[in-house]
Design a protein around this motif. Structure first.
Motif, short mmCIF file in Angstrom:
data_model
loop_
_atom_site.label_atom_id
_atom_site.label_comp_id
_atom_site.label_asym_id
_atom_site.label_seq_id
_atom_site.Cartn_x
_atom_site.Cartn_y
_atom_site.Cartn_z
N SER A 1 -27.52 47.76 -27.22
CA SER A 1 -26.54 48.84 -27.34
C SER A 1 -25.62 48.92 -26.13
CB SER A 1 -27.25 50.18 -27.56
OG SER A 1 -28.10 50.45 -26.47
N ASN A 2 -26.15 48.55 -24.96
CA ASN A 2 -25.35 48.56 -23.75
C ASN A 2 -24.18 47.59 -23.84
OD1 ASN A 2 -25.19 50.01 -21.43
ND2 ASN A 2 -26.12 48.40 -20.17
N THR A 3 -24.49 46.37 -24.32
CA THR A 3 -23.48 45.32 -24.48
C THR A 3 -22.44 45.79 -25.51
OG1 THR A 3 -25.10 43.62 -23.98
CG2 THR A 3 -23.12 42.89 -25.09
N PHE A 4 -22.92 46.38 -26.60
CA PHE A 4 -22.00 46.84 -27.65
C PHE A 4 -21.06 47.92 -27.11
CE2 PHE A 4 -20.63 49.10 -31.48
CZ PHE A 4 -20.12 48.02 -32.20
N LYS A 5 -21.60 48.79 -26.25
CA LYS A 5 -20.76 49.85 -25.65
C LYS A 5 -19.64 49.24 -24.80
CE LYS A 5 -24.13 53.59 -25.47
NZ LYS A 5 -25.28 54.04 -24.67
N ILE A 6 -19.97 48.20 -24.04
CA ILE A 6 -18.96 47.52 -23.21
C ILE A 6 -17.86 46.94 -24.10
CG2 ILE A 6 -18.53 45.52 -21.69
CD1 ILE A 6 -21.32 46.01 -20.47
N LYS B 1 -17.05 47.85 -27.20
CA LYS B 1 -16.32 48.93 -27.87
C LYS B 1 -15.32 49.62 -26.93
CE LYS B 1 -17.45 52.07 -31.60
NZ LYS B 1 -16.31 51.57 -32.33
N ARG B 2 -15.72 49.71 -25.67
CA ARG B 2 -14.89 50.37 -24.67
C ARG B 2 -13.66 49.54 -24.29
NH1 ARG B 2 -19.07 52.13 -21.61
NH2 ARG B 2 -18.97 50.38 -20.17
N ASN B 3 -13.80 48.23 -24.33
CA ASN B 3 -12.75 47.35 -23.80
C ASN B 3 -11.96 46.55 -24.83
OD1 ASN B 3 -13.13 47.55 -20.72
ND2 ASN B 3 -15.21 47.30 -21.50
#
Length: 205
Positions: A85-90, A92-94
Motif C-alpha cells: 500500500s505504501n508503494t501504491f500511495k507513492i 497515486k500521489r505522483n
C-alpha cells in the motif's frame, strides 16, 4: 516517410489520434509528446514494431529498458506483481507526472520481456499520450529520443524531429516544442524508494 500530424494537447483531435492508434496496432512507430521529452513508441503487443524500436536504439530487445506508457494506474496489475500500500500511495500521489517508476514485473509481460524482473511504468501528464494509450487499448512501449549533440541532449522541435526521423518512423505528432529534461526515475522494488536518475519530477516523494 514519416507523416507530421499537428495535434493540440488542450483539445486533442480524436479522429487523428484514432487513425494513429489504428496504425500502431498494425506496427507503426510514432514519435509523440509527453510531459517531459518527445518519446518514440509503439504498440506493446506488436513484436515486429518492438524489434524495430530496439534496432533504432541499438539494443537487444530482451535487454532493452523501455518504459510502459499507461493511461492511468487501473491496468497496473496487468504487468506489475503485487505491490504494498505504501508503494501504491507513492504512485497515486505522483502520477500522472514526470516520473518513471521501476516496479516488479509479473508473468503477464509480453513474451519478449518475460525474463525481465522489473518494469518501468510511466503515466505522463499529457492528454495526447494518455489518449493514444486509451485508443490503442494497451500500453505503449516508449523510449526518449536523443540528439547526437550532448549539449542539446533531447530534440525538442517537431519540425527538426521529423527531418531527422523521417525514414525511421511512421508518424511524428507535433504538439509544439517539447521539454529537454527527462523523467525522474525511481526504483520502488525495494523497501525504500531509490533514485536512479533525477529529472523533471521532484525527488521529494
Amino acid at each position: 516517410m514519416a507523416e507530421l500530424v499537428k495535434i493540440y494537447e488542450d483539445n486533442p483531435n480524436q479522429k487523428e489520434l484514432a487513425r494513429i492508434a489504428k496504425a500502431m496496432k498494425n506496427g507503426a512507430l510514432v514519435i509523440y509528446p509527453t510531459d517531459t521529452v518527445y518519446g518514440l513508441g509503439c504498440d506493446i503487443t506488436n513484436k515486429t514494431a518492438l524489434e524495430k524500436v530496439a534496432r533504432i536504439k541499438g539494443v537487444k530487445l530482451e535487454k532493452a529498458n523501455f518504459s510502459f506508457i499507461c493511461e492511468d494506474l487501473s491496468n497496473l496489475s496487468d504487468y506489475v506483481s503485487q505491490i504494498d500500500s505504501n508503494t501504491f500511495k507513492i504512485l497515486k500521489r505522483n502520477l500522472p507526472g514526470p516520473y518513471t517508476f521501476i516496479l516488479p514485473g509479473n508473468n503477464n509481460l509480453p513474451t519478449v520481456f518475460k525474463k525481465k524482473k522489473t518494469v518501468g511504468i510511466r503515466v505522463p501528464d499529457n492528454k495526447i499520450a494518455t489518449e493514444l494509450v486509451r485508443l490503442l487499448g494497451n500500453p505503449i512501449i516508449s523510449t526518449s529520443i536523443k540528439d547526437e549533440d550532448e549539449v542539446i541532449e533531447y530534440t525538442t522541435d517537431p519540425s527538426l524531429i521529423v527531418e531527422k526521423w523521417e525514414h525511421l518512423v511512421d508518424y511524428v505528432i507535433d504538439a509544439g516544442y517539447g521539454g529537454n529534461v527527462g523523467s525522474t526515475i525511481i526504483d520502488l522494488t525495494g523497501d525504500e524508494p531509490v533514485l536512479i536518475r533525477e529529472g523533471k519530477g521532484s525527488t521529494e516523494l
